[in-house]
Enzyme design. Structure first.
Site, PDB file in Angstrom:
ATOM      1  N   ASN A   1       0.893  -1.103  -0.111  1.00  0.00           N
ATOM      2  CA  ASN A   1       0.068   0.058   0.042  1.00  0.00           C
ATOM      3  C   ASN A   1       0.788   1.218   0.013  1.00  0.00           C
ATOM      4  O   ASN A   1       1.694   1.316   1.111  1.00  0.00           O
ATOM      5  CB  ASN A   1      -1.112  -0.021   1.316  1.00  0.00           C
ATOM      6  CG  ASN A   1      -1.934   1.022   1.399  1.00  0.00           C
ATOM      7  OD1 ASN A   1      -1.478   2.336   1.058  1.00  0.00           O
ATOM      8  ND2 ASN A   1      -3.169   0.864   1.651  1.00  0.00           N
ATOM      9  N   GLU A  26     -10.870  -9.206   3.156  1.00  0.00           N
ATOM     10  CA  GLU A  26      -9.717  -8.889   3.526  1.00  0.00           C
ATOM     11  C   GLU A  26      -9.896  -8.669   5.114  1.00  0.00           C
ATOM     12  O   GLU A  26     -10.798  -7.801   5.689  1.00  0.00           O
ATOM     13  CB  GLU A  26      -9.226  -7.568   2.991  1.00  0.00           C
ATOM     14  CG  GLU A  26      -7.807  -7.202   3.872  1.00  0.00           C
ATOM     15  CD  GLU A  26      -7.146  -5.979   3.317  1.00  0.00           C
ATOM     16  OE1 GLU A  26      -7.200  -5.834   1.940  1.00  0.00           O
ATOM     17  OE2 GLU A  26      -6.166  -5.330   3.936  1.00  0.00           O
ATOM     18  N   ARG A  49      -9.277   8.039  -1.035  1.00  0.00           N
ATOM     19  CA  ARG A  49     -10.393   8.200   0.116  1.00  0.00           C
ATOM     20  C   ARG A  49     -11.160   9.578  -0.481  1.00  0.00           C
ATOM     21  O   ARG A  49     -10.584  10.430  -1.330  1.00  0.00           O
ATOM     22  CB  ARG A  49      -9.505   8.831   1.354  1.00  0.00           C
ATOM     23  CG  ARG A  49      -9.166   7.660   2.132  1.00  0.00           C
ATOM     24  CD  ARG A  49      -8.220   8.435   3.570  1.00  0.00           C
ATOM     25  NE  ARG A  49      -8.016   7.356   4.526  1.00  0.00           N
ATOM     26  CZ  ARG A  49      -8.699   7.074   5.533  1.00  0.00           C
ATOM     27  NH1 ARG A  49     -10.126   7.903   5.604  1.00  0.00           N
ATOM     28  NH2 ARG A  49      -8.514   5.890   6.238  1.00  0.00           N
ATOM     29  N   ARG A  77      -7.028  12.941   0.926  1.00  0.00           N
ATOM     30  CA  ARG A  77      -5.849  13.344   1.922  1.00  0.00           C
ATOM     31  C   ARG A  77      -4.302  12.796   1.528  1.00  0.00           C
ATOM     32  O   ARG A  77      -3.289  13.488   1.745  1.00  0.00           O
ATOM     33  CB  ARG A  77      -6.224  12.844   3.224  1.00  0.00           C
ATOM     34  CG  ARG A  77      -5.952  11.500   3.419  1.00  0.00           C
ATOM     35  CD  ARG A  77      -6.123  11.081   5.023  1.00  0.00           C
ATOM     36  NE  ARG A  77      -7.557  11.336   5.363  1.00  0.00           N
ATOM     37  CZ  ARG A  77      -8.207  10.827   6.473  1.00  0.00           C
ATOM     38  NH1 ARG A  77      -7.676  10.093   7.186  1.00  0.00           N
ATOM     39  NH2 ARG A  77      -9.312  11.203   6.948  1.00  0.00           N
ATOM     40  N   HIS A  96       0.919   6.247   1.822  1.00  0.00           N
ATOM     41  CA  HIS A  96       1.908   7.284   2.721  1.00  0.00           C
ATOM     42  C   HIS A  96       3.043   7.848   2.121  1.00  0.00           C
ATOM     43  O   HIS A  96       3.559   8.897   2.429  1.00  0.00           O
ATOM     44  CB  HIS A  96       1.948   6.777   3.994  1.00  0.00           C
ATOM     45  CG  HIS A  96       0.731   6.459   4.775  1.00  0.00           C
ATOM     46  ND1 HIS A  96      -0.206   7.567   4.955  1.00  0.00           N
ATOM     47  CD2 HIS A  96       0.034   5.304   5.147  1.00  0.00           C
ATOM     48  CE1 HIS A  96      -1.243   7.135   5.463  1.00  0.00           C
ATOM     49  NE2 HIS A  96      -1.188   5.452   5.566  1.00  0.00           N
ATOM     50  N   THR A 120      -7.958   3.735   9.026  1.00  0.00           N
ATOM     51  CA  THR A 120      -9.248   2.934   9.016  1.00  0.00           C
ATOM     52  C   THR A 120      -9.357   2.389  10.437  1.00  0.00           C
ATOM     53  O   THR A 120      -8.576   1.916  10.955  1.00  0.00           O
ATOM     54  CB  THR A 120      -9.203   2.025   7.884  1.00  0.00           C
ATOM     55  OG1 THR A 120      -9.004   2.475   6.703  1.00  0.00           O
ATOM     56  CG2 THR A 120     -10.574   0.915   8.267  1.00  0.00           C
ATOM     57  N   GLU A 169      -8.756   0.544  -3.044  1.00  0.00           N
ATOM     58  CA  GLU A 169      -9.481   0.539  -1.723  1.00  0.00           C
ATOM     59  C   GLU A 169     -10.365   1.823  -1.946  1.00  0.00           C
ATOM     60  O   GLU A 169     -10.024   2.953  -2.280  1.00  0.00           O
ATOM     61  CB  GLU A 169      -8.761   0.589  -0.408  1.00  0.00           C
ATOM     62  CG  GLU A 169      -7.922  -0.481  -0.240  1.00  0.00           C
ATOM     63  CD  GLU A 169      -7.108  -0.511   0.995  1.00  0.00           C
ATOM     64  OE1 GLU A 169      -6.834   0.710   1.432  1.00  0.00           O
ATOM     65  OE2 GLU A 169      -6.797  -1.485   1.598  1.00  0.00           O
ATOM     66  N   HIS A 210      -3.825  -4.284   7.538  1.00  0.00           N
ATOM     67  CA  HIS A 210      -3.895  -3.019   8.641  1.00  0.00           C
ATOM     68  C   HIS A 210      -2.999  -2.984   9.908  1.00  0.00           C
ATOM     69  O   HIS A 210      -3.323  -4.052  10.574  1.00  0.00           O
ATOM     70  CB  HIS A 210      -5.463  -2.952   8.894  1.00  0.00           C
ATOM     71  CG  HIS A 210      -5.406  -1.319   9.519  1.00  0.00           C
ATOM     72  ND1 HIS A 210      -5.627  -0.174   8.770  1.00  0.00           N
ATOM     73  CD2 HIS A 210      -5.143  -0.764  10.768  1.00  0.00           C
ATOM     74  CE1 HIS A 210      -5.557   1.010   9.502  1.00  0.00           C
ATOM     75  NE2 HIS A 210      -5.211   0.500  10.649  1.00  0.00           N
ATOM     76  N   HIS A 221      -5.390   3.627  -1.843  1.00  0.00           N
ATOM     77  CA  HIS A 221      -6.933   4.037  -0.943  1.00  0.00           C
ATOM     78  C   HIS A 221      -7.155   5.244  -1.390  1.00  0.00           C
ATOM     79  O   HIS A 221      -6.696   6.386  -1.054  1.00  0.00           O
ATOM     80  CB  HIS A 221      -6.592   3.956   0.552  1.00  0.00           C
ATOM     81  CG  HIS A 221      -8.089   4.163   1.112  1.00  0.00           C
ATOM     82  ND1 HIS A 221      -8.083   4.310   2.774  1.00  0.00           N
ATOM     83  CD2 HIS A 221      -9.438   4.425   0.868  1.00  0.00           C
ATOM     84  CE1 HIS A 221      -9.328   4.509   2.829  1.00  0.00           C
ATOM     85  NE2 HIS A 221     -10.118   4.497   1.857  1.00  0.00           N
TER      86      HIS A 221
HETATM   87  C1  LIG Z   1      -8.377  -0.272   4.903  1.00  0.00           C
HETATM   88  C2  LIG Z   1      -6.988  -0.179   5.579  1.00  0.00           C
HETATM   89  O1  LIG Z   1      -6.972  -0.702   6.376  1.00  0.00           O
HETATM   90  C3  LIG Z   1      -6.039   0.526   4.600  1.00  0.00           C
HETATM   91  O2  LIG Z   1      -5.826  -0.088   3.600  1.00  0.00           O
HETATM   92  C4  LIG Z   1      -6.362   1.927   4.486  1.00  0.00           C
HETATM   93  O3  LIG Z   1      -5.451   2.419   3.410  1.00  0.00           O
HETATM   94  C5  LIG Z   1      -5.980   2.791   5.694  1.00  0.00           C
HETATM   95  O4  LIG Z   1      -6.082   4.248   5.755  1.00  0.00           O
HETATM   96  P1  LIG Z   1      -5.078   5.072   5.468  1.00  0.00           P
HETATM   97  O5  LIG Z   1      -3.903   4.338   4.547  1.00  0.00           O
HETATM   98  O6  LIG Z   1      -5.367   6.380   5.066  1.00  0.00           O
HETATM   99  O7  LIG Z   1      -4.149   5.253   6.606  1.00  0.00           O
HETATM  100  N1  LIG Z   2      -5.954  -2.854   3.879  1.00  0.00           N
HETATM  101  C1  LIG Z   2      -4.624  -2.664   4.506  1.00  0.00           C
HETATM  102  C2  LIG Z   2      -3.558  -1.943   3.915  1.00  0.00           C
HETATM  103  O1  LIG Z   2      -3.797  -1.860   2.528  1.00  0.00           O
HETATM  104  C3  LIG Z   2      -2.529  -1.369   4.521  1.00  0.00           C
HETATM  105  O2  LIG Z   2      -2.691  -0.931   5.916  1.00  0.00           O
HETATM  106  P1  LIG Z   2      -1.488  -0.464   6.681  1.00  0.00           P
HETATM  107  O3  LIG Z   2      -0.248  -1.498   6.670  1.00  0.00           O
HETATM  108  O4  LIG Z   2      -1.231   0.864   6.117  1.00  0.00           O
HETATM  109  O5  LIG Z   2      -2.119  -0.289   7.947  1.00  0.00           O
END
Ligand SMILES: CC(=O)[C@@H](O)[C@H](O)COP(=O)(O)O
Ligand SMILES: NCC(=O)COP(=O)(O)O
Length: 245
Positions: A9, A153, A47, A51, A12, A103, A72, A193, A45
């Site tokens: 993911n 998931e 959103r 953000r 960030h 989340t 996402e 997560h 994600h």
């Molecule tokens: C759904 C989840 O747990 C994450 O993939 C999500 O992307 C968390 O949101 P942020 O990335 O904005 O922290």
């Molecule tokens: N769905 C979880 C994800 O994509 C990443 O979550 P995190 O490792 O950033 O908390």
């Protein structure tokens, strides 16, 4: 045991970029490095408040990702329209609150079955594989089956946030039991997560887990070790967990 895939993911990377409104670091560049380093997929994600990941990021990533995109998104008409236009390999439907830092829990599928079922149908009609981000809860798993979604998931955040070993073990057992229940119900099971280099192996050792989506910890590690090493190190931990090392 089957191979366990890693979805990286890159939200960030975009958080860092947006902190100053610059064009760098570019999530598109990060996705390419993550894939060359062994990521099996890229998760972003989008959103509603944009953000971090933006519409521009999703548009370009859809054209440049070589593995597969897991988009996402919240269950809204705006997001479903975007997904049906972009056509990522996967969409993961997640709950969203603008005031949340990240989340906070899983999607309440059981409490909004008709809405989620309609969303799943629209996305599947567009040729997209749908995953539902849910808590480790058998009622939510049974509801997920009823929607026709092929994947879930399991939210591993409560496991990751556990304040002591006993609580973390209880959460791990709950996740393992739910992964087994979901698998027996015909669902494909992913997790994610809050997973990081020191808590991922027990989750990765759950045999029904197909893919773990991990972001924050990898991007944080990349700040010190570089993204290539951060991804390679996480892939190694997943491999070791499956080998019982
Ligand atoms: C759904 C989840 O747990 C994450 O993939 C999500 O992307 C968390 O949101 P942020 O990335 O904005 O922290
Ligand atoms: N769905 C979880 C994800 O994509 C990443 O979550 P995190 O490792 O950033 O908390």
């Amino acid at each position: 045991m089957s191979e366990l895939y890693l979805g990286v993911n890159i939200d960030h990377i975009a958080t860092l970029r947006n902190a100053r409104g610059t064009s760098y670091p570019d999530p598109v560049h990060a996705a390419a490095i993550a894939e060359q380093s062994g990521a099996d997929g890229i998760t972003v994600h989008l959103r509603e408040d944009r953000r971090h990941i933006t519409d521009r990021d999703v548009e370009i990533l859809a054209q440049t990702i070589e593995t597969r995109m897991n988009l996402e998104m919240a269950v809204t008409d705006e997001m479903i329209d975007i997904a049906c236009r972009i056509k990522p390999a996967f969409v993961c439907l997640v709950p969203e609150k603008r005031e949340e830092v990240t989340t906070e829990g899983g999607l309440d599928v059981a409490g909004q079955l008709d809405k989620i079922t309609a969303a799943v149908a629209r996305l599947r009609e567009a040729g997209i594989k749908v995953s539902l981000f849910i808590d480790a809860d058998k009622a939510q798993i049974d509801a997920a089956v009823a929607t026709g979604a092929p994947y879930i998931e399991i939210h591993t955040g409560h496991y990751a946030d556990a304040t002591d070993e006993a609580e973390q073990l209880a959460e791990l057992k709950r996740i393992a039991a739910c992964a087994s229940h979901a698998h027996d119900a015909g669902l494909k099971v992913n997790g994610g997560h809050g997973l990081h280099y020191h808590n991922v192996k027990p989750i990765a050792a759950i045999p029904e887990m197909l893919e773990l989506n991990i972001g924050h910890a990898i991007i944080a590690r990349a700040a010190f070790d570089g993204l290539e090493k951060a991804v390679r190190d996480m892939k190694r931990l997943l491999r070791e967990a499956r080998q019982g090392v």
